[in-house]
Design a protein around this motif. Structure first.
Motif, PDB file in Angstrom:
ATOM      1  N   ASP A  58      34.883 -62.109  48.802  1.00  0.00           N
ATOM      2  CA  ASP A  58      36.160 -62.590  48.260  1.00  0.00           C
ATOM      3  C   ASP A  58      37.293 -61.590  48.511  1.00  0.00           C
ATOM      4  O   ASP A  58      37.073 -60.458  48.957  1.00  0.00           O
ATOM      5  N   GLY A  59      38.519 -62.038  48.234  1.00  0.00           N
ATOM      6  CA  GLY A  59      39.683 -61.216  48.525  1.00  0.00           C
ATOM      7  C   GLY A  59      39.695 -59.902  47.780  1.00  0.00           C
ATOM      8  O   GLY A  59      40.171 -58.882  48.302  1.00  0.00           O
ATOM      9  N   PHE A  60      39.202 -59.895  46.548  1.00  0.00           N
ATOM     10  CA  PHE A  60      39.139 -58.651  45.786  1.00  0.00           C
ATOM     11  C   PHE A  60      38.249 -57.630  46.490  1.00  0.00           C
ATOM     12  O   PHE A  60      38.572 -56.448  46.571  1.00  0.00           O
ATOM     13  N   ALA A  61      37.094 -58.088  47.002  1.00  0.00           N
ATOM     14  CA  ALA A  61      36.161 -57.180  47.679  1.00  0.00           C
ATOM     15  C   ALA A  61      36.764 -56.657  48.981  1.00  0.00           C
ATOM     16  O   ALA A  61      36.612 -55.481  49.322  1.00  0.00           O
ATOM     17  N   VAL A  62      37.448 -57.529  49.721  1.00  0.00           N
ATOM     18  CA  VAL A  62      38.097 -57.099  50.964  1.00  0.00           C
ATOM     19  C   VAL A  62      39.147 -56.036  50.662  1.00  0.00           C
ATOM     20  O   VAL A  62      39.234 -54.998  51.335  1.00  0.00           O
ATOM     21  N   LEU A  63      39.940 -56.286  49.623  1.00  0.00           N
ATOM     22  CA  LEU A  63      40.976 -55.323  49.225  1.00  0.00           C
ATOM     23  C   LEU A  63      40.357 -54.006  48.788  1.00  0.00           C
ATOM     24  O   LEU A  63      40.840 -52.924  49.170  1.00  0.00           O
ATOM     25  N   SER A  64      39.296 -54.073  47.996  1.00  0.00           N
ATOM     26  CA  SER A  64      38.640 -52.854  47.522  1.00  0.00           C
ATOM     27  C   SER A  64      38.108 -52.021  48.685  1.00  0.00           C
ATOM     28  O   SER A  64      38.288 -50.791  48.716  1.00  0.00           O
ATOM     29  N   ARG A  65      37.487 -52.647  49.654  1.00  0.00           N
ATOM     30  CA  ARG A  65      36.963 -51.921  50.807  1.00  0.00           C
ATOM     31  C   ARG A  65      38.088 -51.304  51.627  1.00  0.00           C
ATOM     32  O   ARG A  65      37.970 -50.181  52.127  1.00  0.00           O
ATOM     33  N   LEU A  66      39.173 -52.055  51.753  1.00  0.00           N
ATOM     34  CA  LEU A  66      40.335 -51.562  52.493  1.00  0.00           C
ATOM     35  C   LEU A  66      40.867 -50.273  51.877  1.00  0.00           C
ATOM     36  O   LEU A  66      41.102 -49.270  52.568  1.00  0.00           O
ATOM     37  N   ARG A  67      41.065 -50.272  50.569  1.00  0.00           N
ATOM     38  CA  ARG A  67      41.606 -49.093  49.894  1.00  0.00           C
ATOM     39  C   ARG A  67      40.589 -47.954  49.857  1.00  0.00           C
ATOM     40  O   ARG A  67      40.972 -46.776  49.953  1.00  0.00           O
ATOM     41  N   ASN A  92      45.362 -53.452  40.197  1.00  0.00           N
ATOM     42  CA  ASN A  92      44.619 -52.207  39.977  1.00  0.00           C
ATOM     43  C   ASN A  92      43.786 -51.817  41.196  1.00  0.00           C
ATOM     44  O   ASN A  92      43.542 -50.623  41.439  1.00  0.00           O
ATOM     45  N   LEU A  93      43.355 -52.806  41.982  1.00  0.00           N
ATOM     46  CA  LEU A  93      42.597 -52.512  43.197  1.00  0.00           C
ATOM     47  C   LEU A  93      43.495 -52.045  44.340  1.00  0.00           C
ATOM     48  O   LEU A  93      43.012 -51.511  45.330  1.00  0.00           O
ATOM     49  N   GLY A  94      44.809 -52.281  44.206  1.00  0.00           N
ATOM     50  CA  GLY A  94      45.730 -51.815  45.236  1.00  0.00           C
ATOM     51  C   GLY A  94      46.551 -52.888  45.908  1.00  0.00           C
ATOM     52  O   GLY A  94      47.194 -52.622  46.934  1.00  0.00           O
ATOM     53  N   ALA A  95      46.571 -54.115  45.348  1.00  0.00           N
ATOM     54  CA  ALA A  95      47.435 -55.157  45.908  1.00  0.00           C
ATOM     55  C   ALA A  95      48.898 -54.778  45.683  1.00  0.00           C
ATOM     56  O   ALA A  95      49.242 -54.156  44.682  1.00  0.00           O
ATOM     57  N   ASP A  96      49.744 -55.160  46.616  1.00  0.00           N
ATOM     58  CA  ASP A  96      51.172 -54.838  46.514  1.00  0.00           C
ATOM     59  C   ASP A  96      51.992 -55.978  45.934  1.00  0.00           C
ATOM     60  O   ASP A  96      53.065 -55.755  45.378  1.00  0.00           O
ATOM     61  N   ASP A  97      51.491 -57.203  46.063  1.00  0.00           N
ATOM     62  CA  ASP A  97      52.232 -58.352  45.542  1.00  0.00           C
ATOM     63  C   ASP A  97      51.272 -59.525  45.390  1.00  0.00           C
ATOM     64  O   ASP A  97      50.179 -59.537  45.973  1.00  0.00           O
ATOM     65  N   TYR A  98      51.699 -60.496  44.594  1.00  0.00           N
ATOM     66  CA  TYR A  98      50.920 -61.699  44.328  1.00  0.00           C
ATOM     67  C   TYR A  98      51.778 -62.917  44.558  1.00  0.00           C
ATOM     68  O   TYR A  98      52.982 -62.907  44.273  1.00  0.00           O
ATOM     69  N   LEU A  99      51.179 -63.997  45.039  1.00  0.00           N
ATOM     70  CA  LEU A  99      51.872 -65.271  45.153  1.00  0.00           C
ATOM     71  C   LEU A  99      50.892 -66.369  44.759  1.00  0.00           C
ATOM     72  O   LEU A  99      49.814 -66.498  45.349  1.00  0.00           O
ATOM     73  N   ALA A 100      51.247 -67.135  43.733  1.00  0.00           N
ATOM     74  CA  ALA A 100      50.370 -68.180  43.225  1.00  0.00           C
ATOM     75  C   ALA A 100      50.573 -69.485  43.987  1.00  0.00           C
ATOM     76  O   ALA A 100      51.704 -69.853  44.333  1.00  0.00           O
ATOM     77  N   LYS A 101      49.500 -70.176  44.264  1.00  0.00           N
ATOM     78  CA  LYS A 101      49.553 -71.491  44.902  1.00  0.00           C
ATOM     79  C   LYS A 101      49.858 -72.545  43.836  1.00  0.00           C
ATOM     80  O   LYS A 101      49.375 -72.432  42.711  1.00  0.00           O
ATOM     81  N   PRO A 102      50.605 -73.599  44.200  1.00  0.00           N
ATOM     82  CA  PRO A 102      51.311 -73.817  45.471  1.00  0.00           C
ATOM     83  C   PRO A 102      52.587 -72.981  45.529  1.00  0.00           C
ATOM     84  O   PRO A 102      53.153 -72.626  44.497  1.00  0.00           O
TER      85      PRO A 102
END
Length: 223
Positions: A58-67, A92-102
Motif C-alpha cells: 500500500d501507499g503507506f508502505a511505499v512511502l515508508s520505504r522511500l523515507r 508522520n511517515l513523511g508525506a508532503d501533502d494530501y488530496l482526498a478523492k474525488p
C-alpha cells in the motif's frame, strides 16, 4: 520534470496522467506498490503521487520505504479515506501533502506546482541563470525579458538543467527527465534538443557547454 503517478484505478490514472502531461510534465504511471517501490529505487523523479489503497504494497508502505532510504522527493498522497488518523499517519511517515478523492484536476495541478516550487526552488518562484529566467508556477522561460518559445521536450531539458545550477548533466540523466518508462528513446536524442536550445540561446549571455564524455552544463557568461 518527471513525475511518478501510482494509482490502481485505470480510468483515474489515465485522467490524471493526461492532465499532468498536458501541463508539460513527463509522467510514469504504475498501478501497484511493488512496482512503485522498484521504480523509486532505480529512477529519478521530481515528485511522486501515491494512492494509499494500492495492491501488493500500500501507499503507506511505499512511502515508508522511500523515507527509510533517505529519499527526500516530495510525495502527494491520494486517498479515499477521510479519517484524520490516516492523514496524520501519512504525514508522520513523511508525506508532503494530501488530496482526498474525488478531486478536481485543476487542484491537483496547483498542488503539484506548489510542491515542486518548494522542493526545486526552495520556495522561490523564479530560477535564474543570467538572462534566462524560469517561472516554475507559470512553467515559462524568458530570455532577456522576452518569452522563450520551446517545445515540450526542449522545455523538459532546460528545466532539468536550470534546476541543477553548476552541475554537468549526462545525456542519460537528461533523458531520464525527458522520456517516460513507456517511451523507447535513446539518450543520443538529447543531442538534438541541446542543438535546438543552443540556437534559441544565441545572442544571449547564456550558453550550454559540452564536457566531452561527461555531458552538458548550463551557464551564464560573464561580461
Amino acid at each position: 520534470m518527471r513525475i511518478l503517478l501510482v494509482e490502481d484505478h485505470p480510468q483515474l490514472a489515465e485522467s490524471v496522467a493526461q492532465a499532468l502531461k498536458g501541463a508539460g510534465w513527463t509522467v510514469d504511471v504504475l498501478h501497484d506498490g511493488v512496482a512503485a517501490d522498484l521504480a523509486l529505487c532505480s529512477e529519478e523523479y521530481a515528485l511522486a503521487i501515491l494512492d494509499i489503497g494500492l495492491p501488493r504494497l500500500d501507499g503507506f508502505a511505499v512511502l515508508s520505504r522511500l523515507r527509510d532510504r533517505g529519499q527526500t522527493l516530495p510525495v502527494l498522497m491520494l486517498t479515499a479515506r477521510g479519517e484524520v488518523k490516516d492523514r496524520v499517519h501519512g504525514l508522520n511517515l513523511g508525506a508532503d501533502d494530501y488530496l482526498a478523492k474525488p478531486f478536481e484536476l485543476t487542484e491537483l495541478e496547483a498542488r503539484v506546482k506548489a510542491l515542486l516550487r518548494r522542493s526545486v526552488l526552495g520556495g522561490e518562484q523564479l530560477q535564474r541563470c543570467g538572462e534566462l529566467v524560469y517561472d516554475i508556477g507559470a512553467r515559462r522561460f524568458s530570455l532577456k525579458d522576452e518569452a522563450l518559445s520551446l517545445t515540450a521536450r526542449e522545455q523538459a531539458v532546460l528545466e532539468a538543467m536550470i534546476a541543477r545550477p553548476g552541475r554537468v548533466m549526462s545525456k542519460e540523466q537528461l533523458a531520464s527527465q525527458v522520456f517516460g518508462l513507456d517511451e523507447d528513446a535513446s539518450p543520443d536524442a538529447i543531442e538534438i534538443y541541446i542543438h535546438r536550445l543552443r540556437k534559441k540561446l544565441e545572442g544571449s549571455a547564456v550558453r550550454i557547454v559540452t564536457f566531452r564524455g561527461l555531458g552538458y552544463l548550463l551557464e551564464a557568461v560573464e561580461a
